[in-house]
Design a protein around this motif. Structure first.
Motif, PDB file in Angstrom:
ATOM      1  N   PHE A 291      37.142  62.471  -8.439  1.00 21.19           N
ATOM      2  CA  PHE A 291      36.437  62.069  -9.640  1.00 21.19           C
ATOM      3  C   PHE A 291      34.925  62.182  -9.464  1.00 21.19           C
ATOM      4  O   PHE A 291      34.203  62.500 -10.401  1.00 21.19           O
ATOM      5  CB  PHE A 291      36.813  60.642 -10.043  1.00 21.19           C
ATOM      6  CG  PHE A 291      36.789  60.438 -11.517  1.00 21.19           C
ATOM      7  CD1 PHE A 291      35.633  60.071 -12.156  1.00 21.19           C
ATOM      8  CD2 PHE A 291      37.910  60.679 -12.271  1.00 21.19           C
ATOM      9  CE1 PHE A 291      35.600  59.918 -13.526  1.00 21.19           C
ATOM     10  CE2 PHE A 291      37.899  60.527 -13.638  1.00 21.19           C
ATOM     11  CZ  PHE A 291      36.728  60.141 -14.269  1.00 21.19           C
ATOM     12  N   ARG A 292      34.442  61.949  -8.246  1.00 26.66           N
ATOM     13  CA  ARG A 292      33.005  62.054  -7.998  1.00 26.66           C
ATOM     14  C   ARG A 292      32.534  63.492  -7.898  1.00 26.66           C
ATOM     15  O   ARG A 292      31.324  63.757  -7.890  1.00 26.66           O
ATOM     16  CB  ARG A 292      32.651  61.314  -6.706  1.00 26.66           C
ATOM     17  CG  ARG A 292      32.860  59.799  -6.792  1.00 26.66           C
ATOM     18  CD  ARG A 292      32.524  59.130  -5.476  1.00 26.66           C
ATOM     19  NE  ARG A 292      32.758  57.694  -5.530  1.00 26.66           N
ATOM     20  CZ  ARG A 292      32.560  56.861  -4.523  1.00 26.66           C
ATOM     21  NH1 ARG A 292      32.117  57.337  -3.361  1.00 26.66           N
ATOM     22  NH2 ARG A 292      32.808  55.577  -4.647  1.00 26.66           N
ATOM     23  N   SER A 293      33.469  64.430  -7.788  1.00 20.49           N
ATOM     24  CA  SER A 293      33.089  65.838  -7.599  1.00 20.49           C
ATOM     25  C   SER A 293      32.676  66.516  -8.888  1.00 20.49           C
ATOM     26  O   SER A 293      32.201  67.652  -8.872  1.00 20.49           O
ATOM     27  CB  SER A 293      34.256  66.615  -6.972  1.00 20.49           C
ATOM     28  OG  SER A 293      35.331  66.726  -7.896  1.00 20.49           O
ATOM     29  N   GLY A 294      32.845  65.854 -10.017  1.00 22.12           N
ATOM     30  CA  GLY A 294      32.446  66.476 -11.279  1.00 22.12           C
ATOM     31  C   GLY A 294      32.837  65.610 -12.457  1.00 22.12           C
ATOM     32  O   GLY A 294      33.820  64.874 -12.398  1.00 22.12           O
ATOM     33  N   PRO A 360      47.925  59.229 -13.211  1.00 23.10           N
ATOM     34  CA  PRO A 360      48.683  59.622 -12.020  1.00 23.10           C
ATOM     35  C   PRO A 360      48.527  58.656 -10.851  1.00 23.10           C
ATOM     36  O   PRO A 360      49.485  58.397 -10.125  1.00 23.10           O
ATOM     37  CB  PRO A 360      48.119  61.007 -11.669  1.00 23.10           C
ATOM     38  CG  PRO A 360      46.784  61.055 -12.321  1.00 23.10           C
ATOM     39  CD  PRO A 360      46.883  60.208 -13.556  1.00 23.10           C
ATOM     40  N   ASN A 361      47.320  58.124 -10.652  1.00 18.83           N
ATOM     41  CA  ASN A 361      47.084  57.285  -9.473  1.00 18.83           C
ATOM     42  C   ASN A 361      45.861  56.409  -9.702  1.00 18.83           C
ATOM     43  O   ASN A 361      45.199  56.489 -10.748  1.00 18.83           O
ATOM     44  CB  ASN A 361      46.917  58.157  -8.217  1.00 18.83           C
ATOM     45  CG  ASN A 361      45.888  59.258  -8.417  1.00 18.83           C
ATOM     46  OD1 ASN A 361      44.777  59.006  -8.888  1.00 18.83           O
ATOM     47  ND2 ASN A 361      46.248  60.480  -8.059  1.00 18.83           N
ATOM     48  N   ASN A 362      45.547  55.582  -8.715  1.00 17.53           N
ATOM     49  CA  ASN A 362      44.438  54.633  -8.851  1.00 17.53           C
ATOM     50  C   ASN A 362      43.087  55.330  -8.942  1.00 17.53           C
ATOM     51  O   ASN A 362      42.201  54.882  -9.667  1.00 17.53           O
ATOM     52  CB  ASN A 362      44.431  53.659  -7.678  1.00 17.53           C
ATOM     53  CG  ASN A 362      45.553  52.643  -7.767  1.00 17.53           C
ATOM     54  OD1 ASN A 362      46.113  52.429  -8.845  1.00 17.53           O
ATOM     55  ND2 ASN A 362      45.891  52.025  -6.649  1.00 17.53           N
ATOM     56  N   GLU A 363      42.906  56.422  -8.187  1.00 13.00           N
ATOM     57  CA  GLU A 363      41.623  57.119  -8.230  1.00 13.00           C
ATOM     58  C   GLU A 363      41.311  57.589  -9.645  1.00 13.00           C
ATOM     59  O   GLU A 363      40.205  57.373 -10.157  1.00 13.00           O
ATOM     60  CB  GLU A 363      41.626  58.326  -7.286  1.00 13.00           C
ATOM     61  CG  GLU A 363      40.326  59.121  -7.364  1.00 13.00           C
ATOM     62  CD  GLU A 363      40.362  60.420  -6.583  1.00 13.00           C
ATOM     63  OE1 GLU A 363      39.277  60.899  -6.204  1.00 13.00           O
ATOM     64  OE2 GLU A 363      41.458  60.969  -6.362  1.00 13.00           O
ATOM     65  N   THR A 370      36.331  53.835 -15.974  1.00  6.76           N
ATOM     66  CA  THR A 370      34.933  53.478 -15.762  1.00  6.76           C
ATOM     67  C   THR A 370      34.021  54.431 -16.518  1.00  6.76           C
ATOM     68  O   THR A 370      33.068  54.008 -17.187  1.00  6.76           O
ATOM     69  CB  THR A 370      34.590  53.496 -14.261  1.00  6.76           C
ATOM     70  OG1 THR A 370      35.422  52.562 -13.578  1.00  6.76           O
ATOM     71  CG2 THR A 370      33.129  53.149 -14.022  1.00  6.76           C
ATOM     72  N   MET A 371      34.307  55.712 -16.425  1.00  5.45           N
ATOM     73  CA  MET A 371      33.519  56.711 -17.136  1.00  5.45           C
ATOM     74  C   MET A 371      33.650  56.547 -18.643  1.00  5.45           C
ATOM     75  O   MET A 371      32.672  56.611 -19.390  1.00  5.45           O
ATOM     76  CB  MET A 371      33.973  58.111 -16.725  1.00  5.45           C
ATOM     77  CG  MET A 371      33.226  59.232 -17.422  1.00  5.45           C
ATOM     78  SD  MET A 371      33.978  60.825 -17.034  1.00  5.45           S
ATOM     79  CE  MET A 371      35.587  60.617 -17.784  1.00  5.45           C
ATOM     80  N   LEU A 372      34.874  56.301 -19.093  1.00  6.51           N
ATOM     81  CA  LEU A 372      35.108  56.143 -20.524  1.00  6.51           C
ATOM     82  C   LEU A 372      34.404  54.897 -21.048  1.00  6.51           C
ATOM     83  O   LEU A 372      33.813  54.909 -22.132  1.00  6.51           O
ATOM     84  CB  LEU A 372      36.605  56.051 -20.802  1.00  6.51           C
ATOM     85  CG  LEU A 372      37.028  56.034 -22.276  1.00  6.51           C
ATOM     86  CD1 LEU A 372      36.615  57.318 -22.964  1.00  6.51           C
ATOM     87  CD2 LEU A 372      38.528  55.829 -22.388  1.00  6.51           C
ATOM     88  N   ALA A 373      34.454  53.820 -20.272  1.00  7.96           N
ATOM     89  CA  ALA A 373      33.782  52.587 -20.690  1.00  7.96           C
ATOM     90  C   ALA A 373      32.280  52.796 -20.785  1.00  7.96           C
ATOM     91  O   ALA A 373      31.637  52.331 -21.738  1.00  7.96           O
ATOM     92  CB  ALA A 373      34.097  51.465 -19.701  1.00  7.96           C
TER      93      ALA A 373
END
Length: 521
Positions: A291-294, A360-363, A370-373
């Protein structure tokens, strides 16, 4: 052990001794059972490595495949002319960039095969057909065409520049029409991408490729399965377990919860995100690498038009046509969310041919919410630090600090974001705000709008030492919220639980946009 993080070249991985998850038996099967394919997978899921592997296979580089599964399957190792188009690395938000890229490819191919450019008479598609014909005639073998990230020229401008989006769609449509006119000169074609644009198809200029995105035979063609993890990585997992002071089995479970959970067919074979898993094994730390990669900016742009809440999309069953084929309508982002890897299949109902979709998973869940919020609420508070503070506060059972954190976060949301003239919309806004907030802090077990025998409680949070039952009222009182908890018996199922139980009643103020009243018992 050397991990091929960020390396997409098959030859470099093999020659430089990086770990390689051998899927060449699937490559052999793919190349011998069909001709024209399309494969959709999320970003950083190994699509480019697959394309590179196919390129070296068709170029007959037998030495690179020594000792791999395909080495026992392939006997001939013919050499084919290969045409590799890669749309990675270019910014297509500027007009003319796509045409320039295609022109560069075709011009180089014309030079290689000794053709005179006919740019003044033919478009790039027509010139490419002549290149493919020349390659076939000069080599005596039909050509192979590999197109990586075919949809990037469209995604870069999606919902940003409608005119340029249409232009790119038409340019690609004309270019891909080559595959129909040059069919006699083609041995194999593969297009990869994130999304499948089927309603306004760039593929309509030629025979539809076989979509193997949800083909059970190729569900593990990209990504890493549990069996492959157990076979290739027992030592680094044991090393991680030592660092985390746990047993290897518990470490495997932690990795599974964080990076596993992708399913690409009704068979539901677990597939891990390879980028995140390899990064975790290399650094011996569990972080949100993928998620941090882009940032999926095109997806956020689409969600700004969406009239429903994300919690109304997840945890539901859908027919395949509802999420597999992208519909060119910004008010229906579900297919884009699924194809981009932020939702995946969690269950399959054979009787109704429907699929359960969820994170799919916690990540992915924590990062996406978080991004959507941040996009939806635009708080003045730094979201990541605030979440950590809430988690620590929940761990301590400090309900007064929890009230302060909720109040400050809500107060930091701009008035323009929460302004809703209609009472129903105001209530809906605060419900969705609360949903996003609680899903962000779901490092613990969190139930939002949990259905019980006598009603639906707004939220329950379970930690190892505490259970929190929340009930919120819009422009009401905390006492009214607590009364509902008691009357509906929301705490009844925890009567014999040894953990400390907190009942929290609170009210949202539509005037101030934050907590108006808060009471805990």
């Amino acid at each position: 052990m050397k991990y091929p993080i960020g390396i997409q070249s098959f030859d470099q991985i093999i020659e430089d001794g990086y770990v390689y998850i051998d899927k060449t038996d699937l490559v052999y099967q793919l190349t011998h059972e069909g001709k024209t394919y399309f494969l959709s997978r999320p970003r950083r899921f190994g699509k480019s490595l697959l394309v590179s592997t196919l390129e070296h296979y068709f170029l007959g580089h037998k030495e690179l495949f020594k000792g791999l599964k395909i080495d026992q399957l392939e006997k001939d190792w013919h050499v084919y002319p290969v045409f590799h188009v890669d749309f990675n690395g270019s910014n297509f938000t500027q007009a003319g960039v796509l045409e320039e890229r295609l022109e560069d490819y075709v011009s180089d191919w014309e030079t290689h095969y000794g053709l005179t450019s006919e740019a003044d008479r033919l478009d790039v598609g027509g010139r490419f057909i002549k290149v493919l014909r020349a390659a076939h005639e000069q080599s005596g073998r039909r050509a192979v065409v590999l197109i990586d990230e075919y949809d990037k020229p469209i995604l870069d401008v999606l919902d940003v520049d409608t005119r340029l989006e249409d232009r790119h769609r038409n340019v690609l449509k004309a270019f891909y029409s080559v595959f129909k006119g040059a069919d006699a000169h083609l041995q194999f074609v593969l297009l990869t991408g994130v999304t499948k644009f089927s309603q306004v198809s760039v593929f309509s200029g030629f025979n539809q490729p076989k979509d193997i995105s949800m083909d059970r035979r190729y569900e593990a063609l990209c990504g890493i399965t549990q069996e492959e993890i157990d076979r290739y990585f027992p030592e680094p997992i044991a090393e991680m377990a030592h660092d985390y002071q746990c047993m290897p089995e518990e470490m495997r479970q932690r990795l599974k919860l964080q990076y596993d959970g992708y399913h690409f067919s009704e068979r539901l074979t677990d597939v891990y995100n390879p980028f995140s898993l390899l990064n975790a094994l290399d650094s011996l730390r569990i972080y949100d690498y993928w998620f941090r990669s882009g940032t999926p900016t095109y997806l956020i742009r689409l969600l700004t038009h969406f009239n429903e809440n994300l919690n109304e999309l997840t945890g539901k069953y859908y027919r395949p046509e509802e999420f597999i084929d992208y519909k060119a309508d910004v008010e229906q982002p579900l297919p884009m969310i699924f194809q981009s890897g932020y939702l995946t299949i969690k269950d399959y109902d054979r009787d109704f041919n429907t699929f359960l979709l969820d994170f799919p998973n916690n990540e992915v869940k924590n990062g996406f919410l978080t991004m959507l919020a941040a996009s939806y609420l635009k708080p003045g508070t730094e979201t990541g630090g605030w979440i950590r503070n809430v988690v620590v506060t929940l761990r301590k059972g400090d309900t007064e600090t929890l009230r302060t954190l909720f109040t400050s976060f809500l107060a930091s949301i701009p008035y323009t974001m929460r302004r809703k003239e209609d009472e129903t919309e105001r209530e809906r806004y605060f419900q969705y705000t609360f949903y996003l907030i609680m899903r962000m802090v779901s490092v613990y077990t969190v139930y939002v709008e949990k259905t019980q025998s006598q009603g639906r409680v707004d939220c329950i949070v379970e930690t190892p030492q505490y259970v929190y039952i929340f009930e919120f009222k819009l422009d009401g009182t905390a006492e009214e919220a607590l009364q509902q908890i008691e009357e509906k018996g929301y705490a009844r199922e925890y009567a014999s639980d040894s953990r400390t139980l907190y009942r929290i009643g609170a009210s949202f103020s539509s005037e101030t946009g934050t907590i108006g009243d808060w009471k805990c018992i």
